[in-house]
Design a protein around this motif. Structure first.
Motif, PDB file in Angstrom:
ATOM      1  N   ASP A 139      -3.429   5.596  -1.685  1.00 49.43           N
ATOM      2  CA  ASP A 139      -4.514   5.414  -0.716  1.00 49.43           C
ATOM      3  C   ASP A 139      -4.897   6.711  -0.008  1.00 49.43           C
ATOM      4  N   ASN A 140      -3.907   7.532   0.319  1.00 53.12           N
ATOM      5  CA  ASN A 140      -4.153   8.765   1.069  1.00 53.12           C
ATOM      6  C   ASN A 140      -3.117   9.808   0.704  1.00 53.12           C
ATOM      7  N   PRO A 190       0.834  -1.206   0.000  1.00 54.96           N
ATOM      8  CA  PRO A 190       0.000   0.000   0.000  1.00 54.96           C
ATOM      9  C   PRO A 190       0.870   1.257   0.000  1.00 54.96           C
TER      10      PRO A 190
END
Ligand code: GTP
Ligand code: MG
Ligand code: ZN
Length: 212
Positions: free
Chosen positions: A55-56, A28
Protein backbone atom coordinates in the motif's frame (compact mmCIF):
# COMPACT_ATOMS: atom_id res chain seq x y z
CA UNK A 1 4.56 -3.23 8.19
CA UNK A 2 7.81 -4.63 6.86
CA UNK A 3 10.92 -2.74 7.98
CA UNK A 4 13.90 -2.91 5.63
CA UNK A 5 17.43 -1.42 5.67
CA UNK A 6 20.96 -1.98 4.47
CA UNK A 7 22.83 -3.24 6.43
CA UNK A 8 21.77 -6.00 6.99
CA UNK A 9 21.63 -7.15 3.35
CA UNK A 10 17.90 -7.09 2.37
CA UNK A 11 16.40 -10.56 1.88
CA UNK A 12 13.81 -10.08 -0.87
CA UNK A 13 12.57 -13.69 -0.63
CA UNK A 14 11.63 -12.99 2.95
CA UNK A 15 9.67 -9.86 1.97
CA UNK A 16 7.92 -11.76 -0.84
CA UNK A 17 6.78 -14.39 1.64
CA UNK A 18 5.63 -11.84 4.20
CA UNK A 19 3.65 -9.90 1.59
CA UNK A 20 2.02 -13.08 0.20
CA UNK A 21 1.11 -14.22 3.72
CA UNK A 22 -0.41 -10.84 4.60
CA UNK A 23 -2.30 -10.56 1.31
CA UNK A 24 -3.76 -14.06 1.50
CA UNK A 25 -5.03 -13.21 5.01
CA UNK A 26 -6.41 -9.81 3.88
CA UNK A 27 -3.97 -7.91 6.10
CA UNK A 28 -2.89 -4.56 4.58
CA UNK A 29 0.85 -4.31 4.13
CA UNK A 30 3.24 -1.34 3.88
CA UNK A 31 7.03 -1.06 3.94
CA UNK A 32 9.52 1.20 5.68
CA UNK A 33 13.02 1.64 4.29
CA UNK A 34 15.13 2.76 7.27
CA UNK A 35 18.71 4.11 7.49
CA UNK A 36 18.37 6.47 4.51
CA UNK A 37 21.03 8.61 6.21
CA UNK A 38 23.67 6.04 5.25
CA UNK A 39 22.24 4.17 2.26
CA UNK A 40 19.96 5.32 -0.56
CA UNK A 41 20.30 2.44 -3.05
CA UNK A 42 17.87 0.25 -1.10
CA UNK A 43 15.05 2.75 -1.58
CA UNK A 44 15.20 2.15 -5.35
CA UNK A 45 15.43 -1.64 -5.01
CA UNK A 46 12.36 -1.66 -2.79
CA UNK A 47 10.44 0.74 -5.02
CA UNK A 48 11.19 -1.30 -8.16
CA UNK A 49 10.19 -4.59 -6.57
CA UNK A 50 7.26 -3.60 -4.39
CA UNK A 51 5.61 -0.33 -5.45
CA UNK A 52 2.65 -2.22 -6.95
CA UNK A 53 2.63 -4.90 -4.25
CA UNK A 54 2.22 -2.92 -1.01
CA UNK A 55 0.00 0.00 0.00
CA UNK A 56 2.79 2.45 0.88
CA UNK A 57 6.55 2.69 1.02
CA UNK A 58 8.12 5.12 3.51
CA UNK A 59 11.77 6.15 3.46
CA UNK A 60 12.99 7.10 6.92
CA UNK A 61 15.97 7.46 9.19
CA UNK A 62 15.44 6.63 12.85
CA UNK A 63 18.84 8.20 13.42
CA UNK A 64 18.17 11.68 11.99
CA UNK A 65 14.36 11.63 12.18
CA UNK A 66 13.97 12.15 8.42
CA UNK A 67 10.57 10.92 7.15
CA UNK A 68 9.43 9.82 10.61
CA UNK A 69 6.69 12.46 10.93
CA UNK A 70 5.10 11.34 7.65
CA UNK A 71 5.19 7.73 8.83
CA UNK A 72 3.59 8.80 12.12
CA UNK A 73 0.72 10.52 10.31
CA UNK A 74 0.05 7.32 8.35
CA UNK A 75 0.06 5.23 11.54
CA UNK A 76 -2.54 7.41 13.35
CA UNK A 77 -5.51 5.30 14.43
CA UNK A 78 -3.89 2.04 13.34
CA UNK A 79 -2.68 -1.14 15.00
CA UNK A 80 0.54 -2.09 13.26
CA UNK A 81 3.14 -4.84 13.58
CA UNK A 82 6.77 -4.01 12.76
CA UNK A 83 8.40 -7.09 11.31
CA UNK A 84 11.62 -7.77 9.45
CA UNK A 85 15.22 -8.87 9.72
CA UNK A 86 17.23 -8.32 12.88
CA UNK A 87 18.98 -4.91 13.11
CA UNK A 88 17.00 -3.11 10.41
CA UNK A 89 15.97 -0.65 13.14
CA UNK A 90 12.43 -1.66 14.17
CA UNK A 91 13.02 -0.75 17.81
CA UNK A 92 14.94 2.40 16.83
CA UNK A 93 11.91 3.60 14.84
CA UNK A 94 9.60 2.97 17.82
CA UNK A 95 12.02 4.94 20.00
CA UNK A 96 12.08 7.81 17.49
CA UNK A 97 8.28 7.80 17.00
CA UNK A 98 7.44 8.01 20.70
CA UNK A 99 10.58 9.23 22.44
CA UNK A 100 11.02 5.80 24.01
CA UNK A 101 14.29 4.33 25.08
CA UNK A 102 14.08 0.63 24.34
CA UNK A 103 17.21 -1.44 23.87
CA UNK A 104 18.69 -1.53 20.38
CA UNK A 105 21.53 -3.65 19.01
CA UNK A 106 24.11 -3.59 16.25
CA UNK A 107 24.89 -5.33 13.03
CA UNK A 108 27.66 -7.84 13.64
CA UNK A 109 30.80 -6.79 11.80
CA UNK A 110 31.67 -10.41 11.12
CA UNK A 111 28.38 -11.81 9.81
CA UNK A 112 26.80 -8.52 8.65
CA UNK A 113 23.65 -9.74 10.38
CA UNK A 114 21.71 -8.50 13.38
CA UNK A 115 22.11 -9.87 16.88
CA UNK A 116 18.44 -10.49 17.76
CA UNK A 117 18.27 -7.69 20.32
CA UNK A 118 14.49 -7.69 20.81
CA UNK A 119 13.48 -11.10 22.16
CA UNK A 120 9.77 -10.66 22.92
CA UNK A 121 7.03 -8.74 21.11
CA UNK A 122 6.03 -5.55 22.90
CA UNK A 123 3.18 -3.15 22.25
CA UNK A 124 3.47 0.61 22.60
CA UNK A 125 0.22 2.60 22.69
CA UNK A 126 0.64 6.33 22.28
CA UNK A 127 -0.68 9.30 20.28
CA UNK A 128 -3.55 7.18 18.91
CA UNK A 129 -1.16 4.60 17.50
CA UNK A 130 -0.56 1.01 18.59
CA UNK A 131 2.74 -0.48 17.44
CA UNK A 132 3.89 -4.01 18.14
CA UNK A 133 7.68 -4.31 17.95
CA UNK A 134 8.75 -7.90 17.26
CA UNK A 135 12.02 -9.86 17.35
CA UNK A 136 13.84 -9.88 14.01
CA UNK A 137 14.11 -13.09 12.03
CA UNK A 138 16.21 -14.45 9.19
CA UNK A 139 13.95 -16.98 7.48
CA UNK A 140 10.32 -17.97 7.41
CA UNK A 141 8.36 -21.01 6.33
CA UNK A 142 5.58 -20.13 4.01
CA UNK A 143 2.28 -21.71 4.95
CA UNK A 144 0.15 -21.02 1.88
CA UNK A 145 -1.36 -23.97 -0.05
CA UNK A 146 0.07 -24.55 -3.52
CA UNK A 147 -3.25 -23.67 -5.23
CA UNK A 148 -3.73 -20.44 -3.25
CA UNK A 149 -0.18 -19.12 -3.65
CA UNK A 150 -0.62 -18.11 -7.35
CA UNK A 151 -3.22 -15.56 -6.17
CA UNK A 152 -1.31 -14.33 -3.13
CA UNK A 153 0.53 -11.62 -5.08
CA UNK A 154 -1.32 -8.28 -4.95
CA UNK A 155 -0.12 -7.16 -8.38
CA UNK A 156 -1.26 -10.47 -9.95
CA UNK A 157 -4.75 -10.34 -8.50
CA UNK A 158 -6.39 -7.89 -10.93
CA UNK A 159 -5.40 -10.27 -13.75
CA UNK A 160 -7.11 -13.18 -12.01
CA UNK A 161 -9.62 -13.86 -14.79
CA UNK A 162 -7.36 -13.32 -17.77
CA UNK A 163 -5.27 -16.51 -17.75
CA UNK A 164 -6.62 -19.19 -20.12
CA UNK A 165 -6.87 -21.74 -17.31
CA UNK A 166 -8.73 -20.84 -14.14
CA UNK A 167 -6.24 -22.91 -12.12
CA UNK A 168 -3.19 -21.34 -13.82
CA UNK A 169 -0.02 -21.39 -11.66
CA UNK A 170 1.66 -18.86 -14.01
CA UNK A 171 4.66 -21.13 -14.61
CA UNK A 172 4.45 -23.03 -17.94
CA UNK A 173 0.81 -22.63 -18.95
CA UNK A 174 -0.04 -21.12 -22.34
CA UNK A 175 -1.89 -17.78 -22.51
CA UNK A 176 -0.91 -16.79 -19.02
CA UNK A 177 -1.79 -13.15 -18.26
CA UNK A 178 0.89 -12.95 -15.58
CA UNK A 179 3.68 -14.03 -17.95
CA UNK A 180 2.42 -11.54 -20.56
CA UNK A 181 2.43 -8.82 -17.92
CA UNK A 182 6.02 -9.70 -16.96
CA UNK A 183 7.05 -9.50 -20.63
CA UNK A 184 5.42 -6.07 -20.89
CA UNK A 185 7.36 -4.93 -17.83
CA UNK A 186 4.21 -4.29 -15.78
CA UNK A 187 5.14 -6.98 -13.28
CA UNK A 188 8.76 -6.60 -12.16
CA UNK A 189 10.83 -9.44 -13.68
CA UNK A 190 12.90 -10.25 -10.59
CA UNK A 191 9.82 -10.43 -8.43
CA UNK A 192 8.31 -12.96 -10.86
CA UNK A 193 11.57 -14.90 -10.94
CA UNK A 194 11.47 -15.26 -7.17
CA UNK A 195 7.74 -16.14 -7.37
CA UNK A 196 8.68 -19.22 -9.42
CA UNK A 197 11.36 -20.18 -6.88
CA UNK A 198 8.99 -19.86 -3.94
CA UNK A 199 6.29 -21.80 -5.80
CA UNK A 200 8.82 -24.60 -6.30
CA UNK A 201 9.66 -24.49 -2.61
CA UNK A 202 5.97 -24.88 -1.68
CA UNK A 203 5.57 -27.81 -4.11
CA UNK A 204 8.60 -29.55 -2.60
CA UNK A 205 7.25 -29.01 0.90
CA UNK A 206 3.83 -30.44 -0.10
CA UNK A 207 5.53 -33.51 -1.54
CA UNK A 208 7.48 -33.99 1.67
CA UNK A 209 4.39 -33.50 3.87
CA UNK A 210 2.45 -36.09 1.88
CA UNK A 211 5.26 -38.60 2.17
CA UNK A 212 5.70 -38.45 5.96
N1 GTP B 1 22.71 4.79 10.40
C1 GTP B 1 21.57 4.39 10.97
N2 GTP B 1 21.58 3.40 11.87
C2 GTP B 1 20.41 3.04 12.43
C3 GTP B 1 19.18 3.63 12.06
N3 GTP B 1 18.19 3.04 12.76
C4 GTP B 1 18.78 2.11 13.53
N4 GTP B 1 20.12 2.11 13.35
C5 GTP B 1 21.09 1.22 14.01
O1 GTP B 1 20.82 -0.12 13.64
C6 GTP B 1 21.10 -1.00 14.73
C7 GTP B 1 19.93 -1.93 14.98
O2 GTP B 1 18.81 -1.21 15.46
P1 GTP B 1 17.61 -1.92 16.26
O3 GTP B 1 16.58 -0.86 16.45
O4 GTP B 1 18.10 -2.63 17.46
O5 GTP B 1 17.13 -2.99 15.18
P2 GTP B 1 15.92 -4.05 15.34
O6 GTP B 1 15.31 -4.16 13.99
O7 GTP B 1 15.02 -3.68 16.45
O8 GTP B 1 16.71 -5.39 15.65
P3 GTP B 1 16.17 -6.72 16.43
O9 GTP B 1 15.54 -6.29 17.72
O10 GTP B 1 17.41 -7.56 16.64
O11 GTP B 1 15.20 -7.39 15.52
C8 GTP B 1 21.46 -0.11 15.92
O12 GTP B 1 22.88 -0.08 16.03
C9 GTP B 1 20.92 1.24 15.54
O13 GTP B 1 21.65 2.29 16.12
C10 GTP B 1 19.21 4.70 11.09
O14 GTP B 1 18.21 5.28 10.69
N5 GTP B 1 20.43 5.00 10.57
MG1 MG C 1 14.46 -4.66 18.13
ZN1 ZN D 1 -1.38 -17.52 -15.38
Amino acid sequence: MIVVANPPEPDLYLFDKLIATAFSSSIPCAMVVNKVDCDLSTTKVIRDNYSNAVDNIFNVSAKTGEGVQELKEFLKGKLVVFSGQSAVGKTSIVNRLFGENRRTGEVSYKTQKGKQTTTVSEITERDGIRVIDTPGFTAMDIDIPEDVFPWSYPEFSHLANECRFTDCRHINEPDCAIKTSVEKGEIFANRYKRYKEIYKEIKEKDKYDKKY
